[in-house]
Write a protein that holds these residues in place. Structure first.
Motif: not given
Lengths: 84, 201, 359
Positions: C265-276, C321-330
């Motif tokens: 999933e992280a790779i797909a989001f990164s390829r789409l420019g959605l990581c932030h 994941t190898t691509e950094t995602l903006n996972i909601i931590s709070e």
């Protein structure tokens, strides 16, 4: 050793539900995994781990490391012999 | 829309566009059709009945795909049956209840839509796919789904009714439909006719 | 023709109403807990199990959810000839084997909701729920139905538990989607019901902007290494919705917490420019509920939009994941208008849907 290999082939067919195949369809040295040979994959490697445990009492802890052992019938037989 | 090919497989014969291409009398008829077609695809032996049936039904249709453009993205799989993956479900239950070893290679086939995955892998097609459970083959249902698929932008639908559970009445009926300007009101009737002819062969 | 989603019902270990789920999520309460001797070798597994379902878990759960639905909708609405019904389930009532595992679904729906048309059952592994919502939207757009009831359901069973165990896919603690220490799935059970309509209500509405599915064409059980199917499903969804990715406020990912799924999933989001974009997985709350997952997770996306709050992705502390995602931590207050919901599953299937809040 050749008896062990024939036995292994029957067990592979049984364990992987390949009932359309006969032991003669599996060559000793051809690769079991990938697109050549039998076209097996990582799920089948899990079956091989079960097979080694239930028929030969050999436990493999790390599925990833077992890839070389499961290369072919030859390599599986060598491995089983070495554990005897 | 326009039907551009259809195939049918049951324990008695294999058919393409109404023509009989193989007759079987043996129990393992899928293996017979597979060896007659001389396909080099070792993964076939690992598949469950649903995947084997649809794999062969699809292979029979191979000439119909030849001139199609954009199939890798714009072809949708629409499949259905009534008993889902029951045959494999029962075998998986046996693997843990009787053999005392839950079998991963059986478990991965305990979902009916796996057959669409197998077809996608074989062709390298990335299009849409969906699997329905219906009480029986319903041509109107398929036509509705195909129409909606074309409205979404797809250009072809590979459809299948794959009811295979190791019984004499097993069947795999597949048909390929292309989007076209031609309005065909009787397509649903035509599908029923095609299937009934196959069933009575 | 536009399509609007409304709450129908939701039952999980966290409660049996949307309000109860909102308060549980607000407190970041998880439905997953240790269940004694539930594994094939009597291991203690971490499951999201509903109390009091008894032996016919699936049938009981479906009945309870249907009863909740009829509390909130009139019989003239539910039994209207222009009301369709779709059920998303992977295994339905497995206890019926060798008989028909889908028969009880049709019977219960007929007896309790009494819909005019027969249920359309979708069984397409873990993407069934999102496919069901996309199919409902198709029905409304084609004019075949004016409203569609969408039920997502799966119950826990030895079958499912032993199956995922045989794949070495279960975690030995509560699942931790996208985390560095994630070890696999926690299984769960739930039933969610959505109602889709072709006319908006006066209060809160969620519009379905568009959706799509795509196959990885790579492996029947392993996620693609390149995220190809998910990449294409999201791309098509954006195209069909005519929405640019800048407009997405929040992504509700599939996030099963297996090593390979979350990485894919992280790779797909990164390829789409959605990581932030703020992203979570609801699996830390519900576990993986298979055919119910897409529906109950969309219900929680609607809660996020209605209450303007993003829920913490529980189990997550450090990116794994190898691509950094903006996972909601709070948990965080934020205006949530446009949401992307994705799902991926066995058979190489991927599906996505875009939702927009209309106040």
């Amino acid at each position: 050793m050749s008896e062990l290999k024939e036995q292994l082939k029957s067990q592979i067919i049984e364990q992987l539900n390949l009932e359309d195949l006969t032991p003669a369809d599996i060559k000793n040295d051809s690769p079991l995994f990938g697109d050549e040979g039998l076209g097996l994959d990582s799920i089948d490697a899990l079956e091989f781990i079960v097979l080694l445990d239930s028929f030969y009492g050999i436990k493999i802890e790390d599925p990833a490391a077992a890839r070389e052992i499961f290369h072919s019938v030859d390599s599986m037989a060598d491995f089983i012999e070495s554990k005897k | 829309m326009k039907i551009i090919g259809h195939s049918y497989i049951n324990p008695r014969g294999a058919f393409l566009n109404g023509q009989n291409v193989s007759i079987a009398t043996e129990e393992n008829y899928l293996k017979k059709y597979f060896s007659e077609l001389e396909i080099d695809y070792p993964k076939f032996y690992k598949m469950d009945l649903l995947s084997k049936g649809s794999f062969l039904g699809d292979y029979l249709l191979r000439d119909s795909y030849k001139d199609l453009l954009h199939v890798e993205n714009e072809l949708q799989f629409i499949f259905a049956n009534s008993s889902s993956s029951k045959e494999t479900d029962i075998r998986f239950i046996e693997s843990y209840e009787i053999k005392k070893n839950p079998s991963p290679s059986l478990f991965v086939y305990t979902l009916p839509n796996i057959l669409t995955g197998e077809l996608a892998i074989k062709h390298k097609w990335f299009g849409e796919n969906i699997f329905f459970i219906l009480t029986k083959f319903d041509s109107n249902f398929f036509i509705d789904q195909i129409e909606m698929s074309f409205l979404r932008g797809n250009e072809y639908c590979l459809c299948g009714w794959v009811e295979m559970k190791g019984a004499p009445e097993d069947e795999c009926f597949m048909f390929l439909v292309a989007k076209s300007e031609v309005v065909n009101d009787n397509l649903s009737n035509k599908l029923n006719e095609i299937l009934n002819t196959y069933r009575n062969e | 023709m536009k399509c609007y989603l409304k709450y129908g019902a939701i039952i999980s270990p966290l409660g049996d109403s949307v309000e109860e789920h909102y308060s549980a999520f607000f407190e970041n309460k998880s439905g997953i807990k240790k269940e004694e001797k539930t594994g094939f070798n009597a291991e203690n597994l971490f499951l999201a199990k509903i109390e009091g379902l008894g032996n016919s878990r699936y049938d009981t759960l479906l009945k309870q959810a249907c009863e909740k639905l009829i509390e909130n909708y009139s019989s003239s609405f539910l039994q209207n000839p222009k009301t369709g019904i779709i059920v998303s389930t992977t295994k339905a009532n497995l206890a019926a084997i060798p008989l028909d595992t889908f028969e009880s679904t049709r019977k219960i729906i007929d007896e309790i909701i009494h819909t005019f048309s027969e249920p359309v059952i979708i069984s397409n592994a873990c993407i069934s729920g999102v496919l069901a919502v996309n199919t409902a939207a198709d029905y409304i757009q084609s004019g075949k139905f004016n409203q569609v009831i969408i039920i997502g359901i799966d119950a826990l069973s030895d079958f499912i538990i032993y199956g995922f165990q045989s794949l070495f896919a279960l975690s030995n603690e509560a699942c931790r989607p996208f985390d560095k220490e994630r070890k696999g799935i926690s299984l769960g059970e739930a039933c969610g019901i959505l109602v889709m309509k072709n006319t908006p209500d006066e209060d809160f509405n969620v519009e379905v902007l568009g959706g799509a599915s795509s196959n990885d064409a790579n492996h029947i059980s392993g996620p693609s290494r390149t995220g190809e199917g998910l990449y294409r499903a999201i791309n098509k969804t954006l195209e069909r919705s005519e929405v640019s990715k800048e407009e997405i406020d929040f992504i509700s990912a599939h996030g099963t917490a297996t090593l390979y799924n979350d990485e894919m999933e992280a790779i797909a989001f990164s390829r789409l420019g959605l990581c932030h974009i703020p992203t979570n997985s609801f699996k830390g709350y519900f576990g993986h509920t298979l055919g119910a997952a897409g529906i109950i997770e969309i219900i929680m996306c609607m809660v996020s939009m209605e209450k303007n709050v993003l829920f913490k992705s529980i189990g997550y502390s450090e990116i794994g994941t190898t691509e950094t995602l903006n996972i909601i931590s709070e948990n965080r207050k934020m205006e949530v208008n446009t949401v992307l919901k994705t799902a991926s599953g066995f058979g190489g299937g991927n599906a996505a849907v875009l939702l927009k809040c209309i106040q």
